[in-house]
Design a protein around this motif. Structure first.
Motif, PDB file in Angstrom:
ATOM      1  N   SER A 180      30.081  71.506  56.081  1.00 38.96           N
ATOM      2  CA  SER A 180      29.723  72.820  55.524  1.00 38.96           C
ATOM      3  C   SER A 180      30.407  73.959  56.277  1.00 38.96           C
ATOM      4  CB  SER A 180      28.202  73.006  55.565  1.00 38.96           C
ATOM      5  OG  SER A 180      27.734  73.115  56.901  1.00 38.96           O
ATOM      6  N   LEU A 181      30.890  73.691  57.484  1.00 36.22           N
ATOM      7  CA  LEU A 181      31.588  74.713  58.266  1.00 36.22           C
ATOM      8  C   LEU A 181      33.053  74.847  57.858  1.00 36.22           C
ATOM      9  CD1 LEU A 181      30.205  73.773  61.806  1.00 36.22           C
ATOM     10  CD2 LEU A 181      29.365  75.572  60.265  1.00 36.22           C
ATOM     11  N   ILE A 182      33.543  73.867  57.112  1.00 37.15           N
ATOM     12  CA  ILE A 182      34.956  73.854  56.714  1.00 37.15           C
ATOM     13  C   ILE A 182      35.101  74.619  55.400  1.00 37.15           C
ATOM     14  CG2 ILE A 182      36.932  72.401  56.156  1.00 37.15           C
ATOM     15  CD1 ILE A 182      35.512  70.145  57.736  1.00 37.15           C
ATOM     16  N   ASN A 183      35.860  75.684  55.431  1.00 35.92           N
ATOM     17  CA  ASN A 183      35.995  76.564  54.268  1.00 35.92           C
ATOM     18  C   ASN A 183      37.103  76.074  53.346  1.00 35.92           C
ATOM     19  OD1 ASN A 183      35.632  78.706  52.514  1.00 35.92           O
ATOM     20  ND2 ASN A 183      36.940  80.095  53.714  1.00 35.92           N
ATOM     21  N   GLU A 184      36.859  74.913  52.744  1.00 42.48           N
ATOM     22  CA  GLU A 184      37.804  74.349  51.790  1.00 42.48           C
ATOM     23  C   GLU A 184      37.027  73.669  50.675  1.00 42.48           C
ATOM     24  OE1 GLU A 184      40.478  71.735  53.754  1.00 42.48           O
ATOM     25  OE2 GLU A 184      41.162  73.230  55.210  1.00 42.48           O
ATOM     26  N   PRO A 185      37.529  73.768  49.428  1.00 47.40           N
ATOM     27  CA  PRO A 185      36.796  73.163  48.312  1.00 47.40           C
ATOM     28  C   PRO A 185      36.914  71.641  48.328  1.00 47.40           C
ATOM     29  CG  PRO A 185      38.877  74.058  47.545  1.00 47.40           C
ATOM     30  CD  PRO A 185      38.750  74.463  48.981  1.00 47.40           C
ATOM     31  N   SER A 186      35.839  70.962  47.967  1.00 44.07           N
ATOM     32  CA  SER A 186      35.859  69.505  47.852  1.00 44.07           C
ATOM     33  C   SER A 186      34.597  69.061  47.146  1.00 44.07           C
ATOM     34  CB  SER A 186      35.953  68.844  49.235  1.00 44.07           C
ATOM     35  OG  SER A 186      35.915  67.434  49.104  1.00 44.07           O
ATOM     36  N   ASP A 187      34.720  68.027  46.318  1.00 41.47           N
ATOM     37  CA  ASP A 187      33.552  67.493  45.626  1.00 41.47           C
ATOM     38  C   ASP A 187      32.911  66.364  46.420  1.00 41.47           C
ATOM     39  OD1 ASP A 187      35.591  65.724  45.354  1.00 41.47           O
ATOM     40  OD2 ASP A 187      35.378  65.413  43.189  1.00 41.47           O
ATOM     41  N   ASP A 188      33.450  66.054  47.595  1.00 39.80           N
ATOM     42  CA  ASP A 188      32.919  64.980  48.432  1.00 39.80           C
ATOM     43  C   ASP A 188      33.010  65.444  49.882  1.00 39.80           C
ATOM     44  OD1 ASP A 188      32.465  62.672  49.959  1.00 39.80           O
ATOM     45  OD2 ASP A 188      33.285  61.361  48.416  1.00 39.80           O
ATOM     46  N   TYR A 189      31.860  65.712  50.496  1.00 40.24           N
ATOM     47  CA  TYR A 189      31.880  66.245  51.862  1.00 40.24           C
ATOM     48  C   TYR A 189      32.521  65.265  52.844  1.00 40.24           C
ATOM     49  CZ  TYR A 189      28.148  63.443  54.079  1.00 40.24           C
ATOM     50  OH  TYR A 189      27.410  62.429  54.644  1.00 40.24           O
ATOM     51  N   ARG A 190      32.409  63.965  52.592  1.00 45.10           N
ATOM     52  CA  ARG A 190      32.991  62.972  53.478  1.00 45.10           C
ATOM     53  C   ARG A 190      34.513  63.073  53.477  1.00 45.10           C
ATOM     54  NH1 ARG A 190      30.754  57.812  50.678  1.00 45.10           N
ATOM     55  NH2 ARG A 190      31.665  59.030  48.977  1.00 45.10           N
ATOM     56  N   LYS A 191      35.060  63.298  52.291  1.00 47.98           N
ATOM     57  CA  LYS A 191      36.515  63.447  52.169  1.00 47.98           C
ATOM     58  C   LYS A 191      36.981  64.731  52.852  1.00 47.98           C
ATOM     59  CE  LYS A 191      40.186  63.681  48.687  1.00 47.98           C
ATOM     60  NZ  LYS A 191      40.500  63.614  47.232  1.00 47.98           N
ATOM     61  N   LYS A 192      36.231  65.825  52.650  1.00 51.15           N
ATOM     62  CA  LYS A 192      36.611  67.098  53.272  1.00 51.15           C
ATOM     63  C   LYS A 192      36.576  66.998  54.791  1.00 51.15           C
ATOM     64  CE  LYS A 192      33.771  70.660  52.849  1.00 51.15           C
ATOM     65  NZ  LYS A 192      33.153  71.918  52.315  1.00 51.15           N
ATOM     66  N   LEU A 193      35.522  66.399  55.321  1.00 49.70           N
ATOM     67  CA  LEU A 193      35.392  66.266  56.763  1.00 49.70           C
ATOM     68  C   LEU A 193      36.476  65.363  57.340  1.00 49.70           C
ATOM     69  CD1 LEU A 193      33.845  66.647  59.406  1.00 49.70           C
ATOM     70  CD2 LEU A 193      32.347  64.766  58.728  1.00 49.70           C
ATOM     71  N   SER A 194      36.720  64.232  56.707  1.00 51.33           N
ATOM     72  CA  SER A 194      37.713  63.282  57.209  1.00 51.33           C
ATOM     73  C   SER A 194      39.120  63.865  57.163  1.00 51.33           C
ATOM     74  CB  SER A 194      37.638  61.982  56.396  1.00 51.33           C
ATOM     75  OG  SER A 194      36.349  61.413  56.452  1.00 51.33           O
ATOM     76  N   THR A 195      39.442  64.556  56.078  1.00 49.54           N
ATOM     77  CA  THR A 195      40.750  65.206  55.958  1.00 49.54           C
ATOM     78  C   THR A 195      40.957  66.204  57.087  1.00 49.54           C
ATOM     79  OG1 THR A 195      40.705  64.962  53.543  1.00 49.54           O
ATOM     80  CG2 THR A 195      42.227  66.586  54.452  1.00 49.54           C
ATOM     81  N   HIS A 196      39.914  66.974  57.371  1.00 48.42           N
ATOM     82  CA  HIS A 196      39.993  67.986  58.426  1.00 48.42           C
ATOM     83  C   HIS A 196      40.203  67.322  59.792  1.00 48.42           C
ATOM     84  CE1 HIS A 196      39.189  72.072  59.917  1.00 48.42           C
ATOM     85  NE2 HIS A 196      38.598  71.468  60.952  1.00 48.42           N
ATOM     86  N   LEU A 197      39.489  66.256  60.058  1.00 48.21           N
ATOM     87  CA  LEU A 197      39.615  65.572  61.345  1.00 48.21           C
ATOM     88  C   LEU A 197      41.024  65.016  61.540  1.00 48.21           C
ATOM     89  CD1 LEU A 197      36.216  63.637  61.517  1.00 48.21           C
ATOM     90  CD2 LEU A 197      36.876  65.648  62.837  1.00 48.21           C
ATOM     91  N   PHE A 198      41.567  64.408  60.502  1.00 45.96           N
ATOM     92  CA  PHE A 198      42.916  63.853  60.611  1.00 45.96           C
ATOM     93  C   PHE A 198      43.956  64.949  60.806  1.00 45.96           C
ATOM     94  CE2 PHE A 198      41.479  59.761  58.641  1.00 45.96           C
ATOM     95  CZ  PHE A 198      41.993  58.924  59.614  1.00 45.96           C
ATOM     96  N   PHE A 199      43.689  66.134  60.269  1.00 45.26           N
ATOM     97  CA  PHE A 199      44.660  67.227  60.398  1.00 45.26           C
ATOM     98  C   PHE A 199      44.639  67.832  61.799  1.00 45.26           C
ATOM     99  CE2 PHE A 199      45.937  71.697  60.147  1.00 45.26           C
ATOM    100  CZ  PHE A 199      47.183  71.574  59.557  1.00 45.26           C
ATOM    101  N   ILE A 200      43.454  68.050  62.353  1.00 44.97           N
ATOM    102  CA  ILE A 200      43.383  68.771  63.621  1.00 44.97           C
ATOM    103  C   ILE A 200      43.592  67.870  64.838  1.00 44.97           C
ATOM    104  CG2 ILE A 200      41.867  70.534  62.645  1.00 44.97           C
ATOM    105  CD1 ILE A 200      39.544  69.225  64.209  1.00 44.97           C
ATOM    106  N   CYS A 201      43.390  66.564  64.686  1.00 46.05           N
ATOM    107  CA  CYS A 201      43.452  65.674  65.847  1.00 46.05           C
ATOM    108  C   CYS A 201      44.559  64.634  65.703  1.00 46.05           C
ATOM    109  CB  CYS A 201      42.123  64.944  66.046  1.00 46.05           C
ATOM    110  SG  CYS A 201      40.730  66.025  66.441  1.00 46.05           S
ATOM    111  N   HIS A 202      45.052  64.211  66.847  1.00 42.20           N
ATOM    112  CA  HIS A 202      45.995  63.103  66.903  1.00 42.20           C
ATOM    113  C   HIS A 202      45.229  61.890  67.424  1.00 42.20           C
ATOM    114  CE1 HIS A 202      49.546  60.705  67.652  1.00 42.20           C
ATOM    115  NE2 HIS A 202      49.197  60.575  68.919  1.00 42.20           N
ATOM    116  N   PHE A 203      44.903  60.953  66.522  1.00 43.64           N
ATOM    117  CA  PHE A 203      44.137  59.771  66.903  1.00 43.64           C
ATOM    118  C   PHE A 203      45.101  58.656  67.305  1.00 43.64           C
ATOM    119  CE2 PHE A 203      41.303  62.057  63.989  1.00 43.64           C
ATOM    120  CZ  PHE A 203      40.151  62.140  64.778  1.00 43.64           C
ATOM    121  N   ARG A 204      44.924  58.161  68.510  1.00 41.26           N
ATOM    122  CA  ARG A 204      45.813  57.119  69.010  1.00 41.26           C
ATOM    123  C   ARG A 204      45.510  55.760  68.367  1.00 41.26           C
ATOM    124  NH1 ARG A 204      44.598  58.381  75.151  1.00 41.26           N
ATOM    125  NH2 ARG A 204      43.173  59.917  74.271  1.00 41.26           N
ATOM    126  N   ASP A 205      44.312  55.608  67.852  1.00 40.93           N
ATOM    127  CA  ASP A 205      43.906  54.334  67.258  1.00 40.93           C
ATOM    128  C   ASP A 205      43.032  54.620  66.045  1.00 40.93           C
ATOM    129  OD1 ASP A 205      43.505  51.662  66.818  1.00 40.93           O
ATOM    130  OD2 ASP A 205      42.132  51.354  68.477  1.00 40.93           O
TER     131      ASP A 205
END
Length: 256
Positions: free
Chosen positions: A77-102
């Protein structure tokens, strides 16, 4: 900043989101866990000093979500982007802002249809994919085909019973380095297996018929693989030597 500080900062504005992205914030791992009960679905995030659980529950009742987890719905809810699935919005945001080694994903239940799972539209390359459907749950051939053909992973760990009314056989290249199969094995075509998968380094196959093990040993002796380091076979009843070693001692090896 720790992980949550970086996340909250990235939600302040488009500029702050881009700043975190440009900083290439490094996180040890992110694991997507699709549990037997969808109310317990969650993300595990491991940083250098913490292990965080973020709920991806399909329930609006917080008390039914994974215990001791961060509410993923509130984070989304803190992410100011449209999405019909909060799980997709949250996951997309995490992948964008972070570099996951695994990156890993674990599927422990039937998801109908599996190809429509929100995660695949965000990420299709992982370090490891687990599919562990136990009990009375079975997997459809088309779902198995999707996992092996449409996703990319260095490791596949598969434990399920295949719903195989059509005598389905998988004969394509796997594209992974580490391959483990238990539960059902009849769907895997082992003819020319090593020739089709020259990149394979480790594989473990449970309950494979002895004659097929014999064939795989001969494929290895004939040099139909590049960097194979280990192949393991398990059967609770054991394997007769005269079957799995038939014809091998008299063959001329091409190994160097």
């Amino acid at each position: 900043m720790d992980f949550m500080d970086a996340f909250y900062f990235s939600t302040l504005s488009k500029r702050s989101k881009q700043l975190v992205h440009n900083a290439k914030y490094s996180v040890m791992s992110i694991d997507f866990m699709f549990e037997k009960n969808s109310k317990n679905d969650h993300i595990d995030v491991a940083t250098d000093d913490k292990w965080l659980k973020i709920s991806l529950s399909d329930s609006n009742d917080h008390s039914e979500r994974y215990p001791n987890s961060i509410d993923g719905l509130k984070l989304a809810s803190l992410i100011n982007e449209p999405s019909d699935d909060y799980r997709k919005k949250l996951s997309t945001h995490l992948f964008f802002i972070c570099h996951f080694r695994d990156t890993k994903v674990c599927i422990m239940r039937n998801i109908e249809p599996l190809c429509d799972l929100f995660l695949w539209s965000i990420q299709k390359t992982f370090r490891c994919i687990f599919v562990t459907l136990t009990g009375s749950i079975s997997m459809k051939p088309e779902d198995l085909q999707f996992v092996l053909n449409s996703l990319e992973s260095r490791t596949y760990c598969l434990n399920f019973t295949l719903d195989d009314s059509s005598n389905y056989k998988y004969r394509e290249q796997l594209g992974c380095e580490h391959f483990e199969v238990s539960g059902s094995i009849q769907w895997l075509d082992t003819d020319d297996f090593l020739e089709r998968n020259p990149q394979m380094k480790y594989f473990t196959l449970d309950d494979l018929p002895g004659k097929q093990i014999n064939d795989l040993l001969k494929q290895w002796i004939n040099g139909q693989v590049n960097g194979l380091e280990s192949m393991d076979f398990f059967n609770s009843f054991g394997y007769p030597d005269e079957v799995i070693l038939d014809g091998i001692v008299t063959m001329e090896t091409k190994l160097t």
